[in-house]
Write an enzyme that holds these catalytic residues in place. Sequence first.
Site, mmCIF file in Angstrom:
data_model
loop_
_atom_site.group_PDB
_atom_site.id
_atom_site.type_symbol
_atom_site.label_atom_id
_atom_site.label_comp_id
_atom_site.label_asym_id
_atom_site.label_seq_id
_atom_site.Cartn_x
_atom_site.Cartn_y
_atom_site.Cartn_z
ATOM 1 N N LYS A 281 -5.635 5.291 22.370
ATOM 2 C CA LYS A 281 -4.695 6.234 21.736
ATOM 3 C C LYS A 281 -3.791 6.837 22.824
ATOM 4 C CE LYS A 281 -5.683 8.729 18.082
ATOM 5 N NZ LYS A 281 -6.132 9.769 17.099
ATOM 6 N N GLU A 366 -15.455 14.833 4.310
ATOM 7 C CA GLU A 366 -15.418 16.158 3.653
ATOM 8 C C GLU A 366 -16.501 16.286 2.588
ATOM 9 O OE1 GLU A 366 -12.779 14.292 4.313
ATOM 10 O OE2 GLU A 366 -11.489 15.526 5.562
ATOM 11 N N ARG A 394 -11.109 15.928 -2.268
ATOM 12 C CA ARG A 394 -12.075 14.827 -2.474
ATOM 13 C C ARG A 394 -13.516 15.331 -2.521
ATOM 14 N NH1 ARG A 394 -11.527 10.698 2.429
ATOM 15 N NH2 ARG A 394 -9.641 10.315 1.245
HETATM 16 C C1 LIG Z 1 -9.459 12.873 4.102
HETATM 17 C C2 LIG Z 1 -8.727 13.180 5.389
HETATM 18 N N1 LIG Z 1 -9.271 14.066 6.255
HETATM 19 C C3 LIG Z 1 -8.650 14.369 7.397
HETATM 20 C C4 LIG Z 1 -7.433 13.799 7.709
HETATM 21 C C5 LIG Z 1 -6.694 14.221 8.967
HETATM 22 N N2 LIG Z 1 -6.543 13.094 9.890
HETATM 23 C C6 LIG Z 1 -5.431 12.409 10.000
HETATM 24 S S1 LIG Z 1 -5.534 11.194 11.104
HETATM 25 C C7 LIG Z 1 -7.114 11.641 11.518
HETATM 26 C C8 LIG Z 1 -7.874 10.912 12.562
HETATM 27 C C9 LIG Z 1 -7.928 9.442 12.211
HETATM 28 O O1 LIG Z 1 -8.676 8.782 13.197
HETATM 29 P P1 LIG Z 1 -8.659 7.190 13.165
HETATM 30 O O2 LIG Z 1 -8.920 6.712 11.792
HETATM 31 O O3 LIG Z 1 -9.590 6.740 14.223
HETATM 32 O O4 LIG Z 1 -7.170 6.808 13.510
HETATM 33 P P2 LIG Z 1 -6.416 6.974 14.921
HETATM 34 O O5 LIG Z 1 -5.654 8.270 14.829
HETATM 35 O O6 LIG Z 1 -7.462 7.003 15.987
HETATM 36 O O7 LIG Z 1 -5.523 5.771 15.004
HETATM 37 C C10 LIG Z 1 -7.528 12.692 10.742
HETATM 38 C C11 LIG Z 1 -8.872 13.322 10.815
HETATM 39 C C12 LIG Z 1 -6.897 12.884 6.770
HETATM 40 N N3 LIG Z 1 -5.688 12.300 6.986
HETATM 41 N N4 LIG Z 1 -7.567 12.590 5.648
HETATM 42 MG MG LIG Z 2 -9.380 6.316 16.169
#
Ligand SMILES: Cc1ncc(C[n+]2csc(CCOP(=O)(O)OP(=O)(O)O)c2C)c(N)n1
Ligand SMILES: [Mg+2]
Length: 637
Positions: A281, A366, A394
Site C-alpha cells: 500500500k 461490524e 449491516r
Molecule cells: C463495511 C465497511 N466497513 C468499513 C469500511 C471502511 N474501509 C474502507 S477501505 C477499508 C480498508 C480495506 O482494506 P483492504 O480490503 O485490505 O483494501 P486496501 O485498502 O488494503 O487495498 C476500510 C476498513 C468500508 N468501506 N466498508
Molecule cells: Mg489491504
Amino acid sequence: MALLTRITGPRDLDRLAPEQLDQLAAEIRSFLVDAVSKTGGHLGPNLGVVELTIALHRVFESPKDKILWDTGHQSYVHKLLTGRQDFSKLKMKGGLSGYPARSESEHDIIENSHASTVLGWADGLAKANEVLERDDHVVAVIGDGALTGGMAWEALNNIAEAKDRPLVIVVNDNERSYAPTIGGLANHLATLRTTDGYERFLARTKEILDRTPVVGRPLYETLHGAKKGLKDFIAPQGMFEDLGLKYVGPIDGHDIEALESALTRAKRFGGPVIVHCLTEKGRGYQPALADEADRFHAVGKIHPDTGLPISTSGADWTGVFADEMVKLGHEREDIVAITAAMLQPVGLDKFAKAFPERVYDVGIAEQHGAVSAAGLATGGLHPVFAVYATFLNRAFDQVLMDVALHKCGVTFVLDRAGITGTDGASHNGMWDMSILQVVPGLRIAAPRDADQVRAQLREAVEVDDAPTVVRYSKGAVGPAVEAVGRVGGMDVLREAGTDTPDVLLVSVGALAPMCLEIAGLLDQQGISTTVVDPRWVKPVDEAMAPLADRHRVVVTVEDNGRVGGVGCAVAQALRDAGVDVPLRDFGIPPRFLDHASRKEVMTEIGLTAPDIARQVTGLVSKLDGRYEQAEVEAARD
Ligand SMILES: Cc1ncc(C[n+]2csc(CCOP(=O)(O)OP(=O)(O)O)c2C)c(N)n1
Ligand SMILES: [Mg+2]
Ligand SMILES: CC(=O)[C@@H](O)[C@H](O)COP(=O)(O)O
C-alpha cells in the site's frame, strides 16, 4: 505521460511491449500522486495496485470479462486504463466518483463502497454465466482487509462448492486495512507469504534451469509434472485449498510478467481459483516528512513532496469523542472499545494508546463487532463500538436481536452520521435514525456541539440495560450552542418571545445553528418560533407533546432520512398524545445521492435555512388564510 495518454481503453495496453509496461506503471504512479494530492482521495490503496490493474486489463477483456473491485476505493488505476484520465474533480460534483460508477463506464460494475461484498457479486455473475452459457470471465479483486468480512466467507463457501464454475479471485494482500490487518486470516496469509510458495519455487527453478537448457528443460518438465507431491513438500496446504479452491501464489503483485503468467493460468483453470498477490500500500511514495501510519489510505489535500496536509481543520467531532473516551477510560475500568478496522478514523487511537488491553479491532466485521459487544456487556463490561453510521447498517439484526433483545448495555458511537457527500451514495450516514427507531429499548442521542458530545456520551455509558447510540457528523465540529432553558429533557435553544408562539422547531443534532437561522428568517415574516434540541431523540421526550400543543405548527429538521426518522417519531408521539397540531418534517429524501460536497448535497435536497424558512412561512400563512399572499410572494422569489 507519453504512454499513459496513449491509453484510451484496455486494449491499447496490448500494443505496449513488456519493457514499456514498467514505464507505464511509473507514469501512473506519478499521475496519482500529482492528481490525488490536489483533490484528496485513496492514494495509498491505488499506488498499491498499479501493476496488478495493468496485468488484469491485459489478461482479461473488460467489459466482456467482468473485473470487480471490493470496496472500490482502489479503482483509480482501473479508471485511468478505461478512458477516464481527468482526475481534476475527483470526488467532486460533476467529477469522477471515488469508486466505480456505472454511469461513468461500462467497465464499472459494483458501485457500493461497503467492503466484503465482491465475492458475492462474483458468485452471482459466475452462476449467471453458467445458466446463460456465456464464456465471459469473472474476476473479483478483494483486499486482505475486506477478506476479514463475514460476507466474503459466506461467498467463498458457495464458490468452493462449484468445482467447474470458472471464477478468478485475486487477493490483493498488502497486509493492511487502514492499519495492519488483524486476525487468524491475516496470520495465515502471512504464512502463505513467507512460505517459499510452490509458484515461486517453480519460477526460481525455471530461472535456474533455463540457464542450462540441455538438462534444464526436461528436468523442469519433470518437476512441473511432479506438481502434487512437490507442492505438498514445498508449500503446506493452505486453507483455501482445504476449502477446495485452487490456490496460485504468492505472486509478486508488482511484477507484471509474473502477474500476467499467474492470471493467464487462472483464466484457463475452468473452476474457482485464488491468485494471491503480494502488494505494498502506498508503493513508490515515500514523501520527505509525512509519517502516514495508514500508508496514505485516505488523504485530504496534501503537499505532494512532503505528504503533509495542505490545511489542518480545527476541532472535529471525532477528536472531541477521542479525548472524552480517554477520560472515561481513566474513570471507569469497565469501559472497553471496539473498532471495525478503523481505529484512527473513528477516534479510538488515543484510547488504544492509553488502554491497549481494552480496545478490540475486529477487522471489517461490524456484525461480529456488535455481537461481540453483547458478549462483552454480558460479561460485565461496557463496550463502546465506534463505527461510521453507514457501516452499522449491516449489523442491524445484531443490534436488534443480540444487543437489544438481551438488554445489553452497549454504546454505539456513530461517526460520519448525516450527509458526508464526497464519498457518494453509500457513505452518507442517512439511515441510522430510521432503522434504529424500531429497536425496542434502544436510545439515540444526537449531540449539537462538542459539549453535548461529551455530556451525551457520558449519559450513554451510564445505561447498562439497553443499547445507546450517540451519532454525529463528519469533520469540523460546529460552534457551541448554549441552551436558554429546559423543557423535560430537552434544551430550549430559543424562546418564541410570546405566549402564543406560532412554530415549535425541533432541531436534531448538528443542525442547531441552521435551525436558529431558520427561526431568525421566520421572525422577519412575523412568525414566532421556539427552537428545542431534544438531545435524546429516541424515545421522544414526554414533554414534547404538551409543548407542541402550545404551538400552531411543529417543524422537525434532521440530518437523516425523512422516512422513519425523528420527524416521523415525533408525529407519532403527538398522535398518541392526542395533540392535533400540523407537523412538517425536513430531512434527507429516500434517494441515493451522487457525490458532491456536503454543502452542495444539502442545497440540492433543500436542507438549508432559506428553503425550510420559505416552506414553513407558506405553511403558517396557509393556516392564517394568507396562503394566496404567501404563494404570490414565493412565486416572486
Ligand atoms: C463495511 C465497511 N466497513 C468499513 C469500511 C471502511 N474501509 C474502507 S477501505 C477499508 C480498508 C480495506 O482494506 P483492504 O480490503 O485490505 O483494501 P486496501 O485498502 O488494503 O487495498 C476500510 C476498513 C468500508 N468501506 N466498508
Ligand atoms: Mg489491504
Ligand atoms: C473507502 C472507505 O470506506 C473509507 O476509506 C472512507 O472513504 C473514509 O471516509 P472518511 O474520509 O470520511 O474517513
